[in-house]
Scaffold this active site. Structure first.
Site, PDB file in Angstrom:
ATOM      1  N   PRO A 206      38.467  42.883  44.194  1.00 12.25           N
ATOM      2  CG  PRO A 206      38.551  45.109  44.861  1.00 12.25           C
ATOM      3  CD  PRO A 206      39.395  43.918  44.630  1.00 12.25           C
ATOM      4  CB  THR A 209      40.508  44.916  40.094  1.00 14.76           C
ATOM      5  OG1 THR A 209      40.134  43.579  40.413  1.00 14.76           O
ATOM      6  CG2 THR A 209      39.922  45.855  41.112  1.00 14.76           C
ATOM      7  N   GLY A 210      40.362  43.716  36.828  1.00 18.50           N
ATOM      8  CA  GLY A 210      41.165  43.146  35.753  1.00 18.50           C
ATOM      9  C   GLY A 210      41.606  41.709  35.985  1.00 18.50           C
ATOM     10  CB  THR A 212      38.280  38.278  33.439  1.00 17.58           C
ATOM     11  OG1 THR A 212      37.396  38.032  34.525  1.00 17.58           O
ATOM     12  CG2 THR A 212      37.953  37.369  32.295  1.00 17.58           C
ATOM     13  CD  GLU A 428      26.889  68.984  47.035  1.00 18.39           C
ATOM     14  OE1 GLU A 428      28.065  68.651  47.283  1.00 18.39           O
ATOM     15  OE2 GLU A 428      25.927  68.216  47.193  1.00 18.39           O
ATOM     16  CG  ASP A 504      26.154  63.974  52.927  1.00 19.67           C
ATOM     17  OD1 ASP A 504      26.714  63.419  51.961  1.00 19.67           O
ATOM     18  OD2 ASP A 504      25.738  65.146  52.915  1.00 19.67           O
TER      19      ASP A 504
HETATM   20  P1  ADP Z   1      37.275  41.407  36.872  1.00 18.92           P
HETATM   21  O1  ADP Z   1      37.390  40.091  36.212  1.00 18.92           O
HETATM   22  O2  ADP Z   1      38.334  41.667  37.884  1.00 18.92           O
HETATM   23  O3  ADP Z   1      35.923  41.696  37.433  1.00 18.92           O
HETATM   24  P2  ADP Z   1      37.768  42.331  34.231  1.00 18.92           P
HETATM   25  O4  ADP Z   1      39.079  41.709  33.992  1.00 18.92           O
HETATM   26  O5  ADP Z   1      36.609  41.653  33.620  1.00 18.92           O
HETATM   27  O6  ADP Z   1      37.508  42.532  35.769  1.00 18.92           O
HETATM   28  O7  ADP Z   1      37.852  43.835  33.757  1.00 18.92           O
HETATM   29  C1  ADP Z   1      36.836  44.437  33.001  1.00 18.92           C
HETATM   30  C2  ADP Z   1      37.425  45.437  32.032  1.00 18.92           C
HETATM   31  O8  ADP Z   1      37.974  46.558  32.729  1.00 18.92           O
HETATM   32  C3  ADP Z   1      38.572  44.890  31.226  1.00 18.92           C
HETATM   33  O9  ADP Z   1      38.132  44.270  30.074  1.00 18.92           O
HETATM   34  C4  ADP Z   1      39.398  46.125  30.921  1.00 18.92           C
HETATM   35  O10 ADP Z   1      38.909  46.792  29.794  1.00 18.92           O
HETATM   36  C5  ADP Z   1      39.160  46.991  32.131  1.00 18.92           C
HETATM   37  N1  ADP Z   1      40.231  46.856  33.110  1.00 18.92           N
HETATM   38  C6  ADP Z   1      40.096  46.415  34.372  1.00 18.92           C
HETATM   39  N2  ADP Z   1      41.261  46.443  35.015  1.00 18.92           N
HETATM   40  C7  ADP Z   1      42.184  46.875  34.134  1.00 18.92           C
HETATM   41  C8  ADP Z   1      43.586  47.106  34.211  1.00 18.92           C
HETATM   42  N3  ADP Z   1      44.280  46.881  35.328  1.00 18.92           N
HETATM   43  N4  ADP Z   1      44.216  47.562  33.115  1.00 18.92           N
HETATM   44  C9  ADP Z   1      43.531  47.803  31.989  1.00 18.92           C
HETATM   45  N5  ADP Z   1      42.212  47.603  31.849  1.00 18.92           N
HETATM   46  C10 ADP Z   1      41.519  47.153  32.909  1.00 18.92           C
HETATM   47 ZN    ZN Z   2      26.130  66.040  51.138  1.00 16.16          ZN
HETATM   48 MG    MG Z   3      35.836  38.727  35.920  1.00 15.69          MG
END
Ligand code: ADP
Ligand code: ZN
Ligand code: MG
Length: 606
Positions: A206, A209-210, A212, A428, A504
């Site tokens: 998704p 998530t890191g 790139t 709530e 909800d």
């Molecule tokens: P994606 O390419 O999966 O959409 P990115 O790599 O661009 O996501 O992540 C965006 C930013 O979120 C990164 O530059 C970093 O700062 C942070 N980030 C996302 N995942 C991680 C992770 N597993 N560990 C540390 N930082 C993360």
């Molecule tokens: Zn509610």
């Molecule tokens: Mg990306």
């Protein structure tokens, strides 16, 4: 970051500049230089000179009289004409040569042609500039004249500066990529034994998530150049450009080997090729074909490793995924509890924090958040600390930043009537009370009725004490009961219902539907799949795979689940109506209460 892009100044600019210079010289500088040699004098001085016999030639031109002195290098003078009827007599008696030059006001053929040329040149120049501008707009900055040789926007970093230490909570992915790093470090080891390393790995997961980040970390760890290009860069206005870009990219990469080539959002070019004429996109297909050819063409042993990222792996063409191309698939999933804590800690390294922060509590309150959101939370916390005039981030900054990222900023000036505030408080507490009374439900972390910019009027933050990968039927049902608890409280206490439960309702329906159509949790359908998820990493949209008749039965089943959950929520609240009132009044007064405060009141005997 360095961009490989040869900026070519169009030759037209030089023409225009040269022309402007010539025009300037002609109209200002030359005449001035010529004039400066002629000394202006007044009429009296002219007559004086005439009488003294200092003048040899007089020329009358328009309103000026030009005179030439005597001698080898005669001086030149000019003076204005006067209404002087005796002038001719005077000139005659002075014995000078004189004449009147009548300037021809009709332009000569030469000057006419010259002015035409200038006009045409200006029009051509403007036309050229304009068409160039249009081309740039249409083609994303590419020069149409260099067909077949693309000016692809390829970004290359000789050092990414990222390492695996910067990526947290993706241990499996890191392990899989470790192999590639090792190969790039020391390719001979693999060459000697004859092993072919995977040419390409596909990072799947998704957004945020890191993916790139991981790709850059691989380049950083291996200490090799990092070529990156986004899939959308390939898709161009004109057929053939994308393919040229692919060729260019691989050529450049091979020159710099060992290196990493990273193709982000590869689904833009790697979509399944289909035969339906309506949907087919020649350009995309050609680009994809070129990519496939290039991946086959170069030898993996050269040390070019191709990484790609996507969040729509199911839409990729099968040919891309076969061995020898992107044969490794590396899942990069949403971080779990430990992962979230680790990500928070990684990003906290770059800011000043108080020594004893409880990252675990934050991680527990942020189930479902991705790495990008967690990184953003740390940043928001730092901003809040500055606003508060502190030099380090404390726990309250972190707590608040979680809400800022998940629900938006506090809407302090939102006007909410007392009556509405009461309804929101009961709603709530309804959620929280139902959650707490069901053994399988998560205890609450925080309840608030401070409105947020996201539009939330209040919310109950549930905490996952222990994250599970499997959800039992009971857990899912209890979840729906909790979700319906808000509306149930409104009904019981106020006898009327509001629009506040729309979110909800959506959520409850989604879960109930998944139970019936995908998880096989209904008695009627058993394990029959009635829906398939089309893109699990992007919101998880589904499409029906059953007949219309079955689909209406599904609807009935879903409705039954929600109804029975709703009834269960009402029962729970009716049994605990005193606590519901007590807690709601407390929340109304405090606006925000923590899970601990909530449990204290709940467990206290009256
Ligand atoms: P994606 O390419 O999966 O959409 P990115 O790599 O661009 O996501 O992540 C965006 C930013 O979120 C990164 O530059 C970093 O700062 C942070 N980030 C996302 N995942 C991680 C992770 N597993 N560990 C540390 N930082 C993360
Ligand atoms: Zn509610
Ligand atoms: Mg990306």
């Amino acid at each position: 970051m360095k961009k490989i892009d040869k900026p070519k100044k169009p030759i037209m600019y030089y023409y225009v500049i040269a022309m402007l210079i010539v025009i300037l010289l002609n109209s200002y500088v030359f005449p001035r230089m010529a004039k400066s040699q002629i000394e202006p004098i007044d009429y009296g001085t002219f007559l004086q000179k005439l009488e003294n016999g200092e003048i040899s030639v007089v020329e009358i031109k328009d309103n000026q009289i030009y005179l030439q002195g005597k001698g080898d290098s005669p001086e030149l003078f000019s003076t204005g004409t006067m209404d002087d009827p005796q002038l001719v007599d005077r000139l005659y008696s002075a014995g000078v040569t004189f004449s009147r030059v009548v300037t021809d006001t009709t332009p000569t053929l030469g000057s006419q042609i010259f002015s035409w040329i200038i006009t045409i040149a200006i029009f051509v120049g403007i036309g050229q500039l304009f068409s160039r501008y249009m081309q740039k707009k249409m083609m994303g900055g590419n020069d149409v004249l260099s067909f077949g040789k693309s000016n692809a926007k390829i970004y290359v970093e000789s050092k990414t500066g990222k390492t695996f230490d910067d990526v947290a909570g993706q241990e499996e992915a890191k392990e899989a990529l470790e192999e590639i790093v090792d190969f790039l470090h020391n390719p001979t080891k693999y060459k000697d034994i004859g092993a072919n390393l995977p040419k390409g790995a596909l990072l799947v997961g998704p957004p945020g998530t890191g993916k790139t980040l991981l790709a850059r970390a691989v380049a950083g760890e291996a200490n090799v150049p990092f070529f990156s290009i986004s899939g959308s860069e390939f898709v161009q206005m004109f057929v053939g450009m994308g393919a040229a870009k692919v060729r260019d990219l691989f050529k450049q990469a091979q020159e710099k080997a060992p290196c990493i080539v990273f193709i982000d959002e590869i689904d833009t070019i790697g979509k399944k090729r289909d035969s339906s004429g309506f949907n087919s996109n020649d350009e995309r297909e050609q680009t994809l074909n070129q990519l496939l050819t290039e991946m086959d063409g170069f030898d993996g042993k050269e040390g070019v490793v191709i990484l790609a990222a996507t969040n729509r792996p199911e839409s990729l063409d099968k040919a891309l995924l076969r061995p020898g191309r992107f044969d490794r698939r590396i899942p990069v999933d949403l971080p779990d509890l430990q992962g979230r804590e680790a990500i928070l800690k990684v990003h906290a390294r770059n800011v000043k924090v108080e020594p004893d922060l409880d990252y675990n509590a934050i991680a527990r309150a942020t189930a479902g958040a991705n790495g990008a959101e967690l990184a953003n939370m740390i940043n928001e916390a730092a901003i809040r600390a500055v606003k508060m005039g502190r030099e380090t981030i404390n726990q309250s900054d972190l707590e608040e930043s979680v809400e800022v990222v998940l629900a938006g900023y506090q809407r302090k000036q939102a006007v909410i009537s007392t009556k509405e505030k009461r309804i929101i408080a009961y709603h709530e507490i309804g959620h929280a009370l139902v959650a707490a009374k069901q053994t399988d439900s998560d205890p609450v972390h925080k309840i608030t009725i401070i409105p947020r910019t996201s539009g939330a009027l209040g919310y109950t933050m549930q905490v996952a004490e222990q994250e599970s990968v499997l959800m039992s039927k009971e857990e899912l049902f209890n979840k729906i009961v909790t979700i319906t608890g808000g509306r149930a409280a409104e009904e019981i206490v106020f006898g009327s219902i509001t629009s506040g439960a729309s979110n909800d309702i959506e959520q409850a329906t989604k879960i109930a539907r998944a139970m019936v159509t995908r998880f096989g949790m209904s008695d009627t359908f058993g394990m029959m799949a009635l829906e398939t998820q089309t893109n699990p990493y992007l919101g998880g949209d589904t499409s029906l795979t059953c007949s219309g008749e079955t689909s209406s039965k599904v609807d009935a089943e879903v409705l039954a689940i929600i109804k029975s959950a709703h009834q269960r929520a009402r029962d729970i609240l009716n049994e605990n109506i005193d606590k519901l009132r007590e807690l709601s009044n407390y929340l109304l007064e405090m606006e925000t209460i923590t899970g601990a405060q909530f449990m204290e009141i709940l467990n206290k005997d009256n």
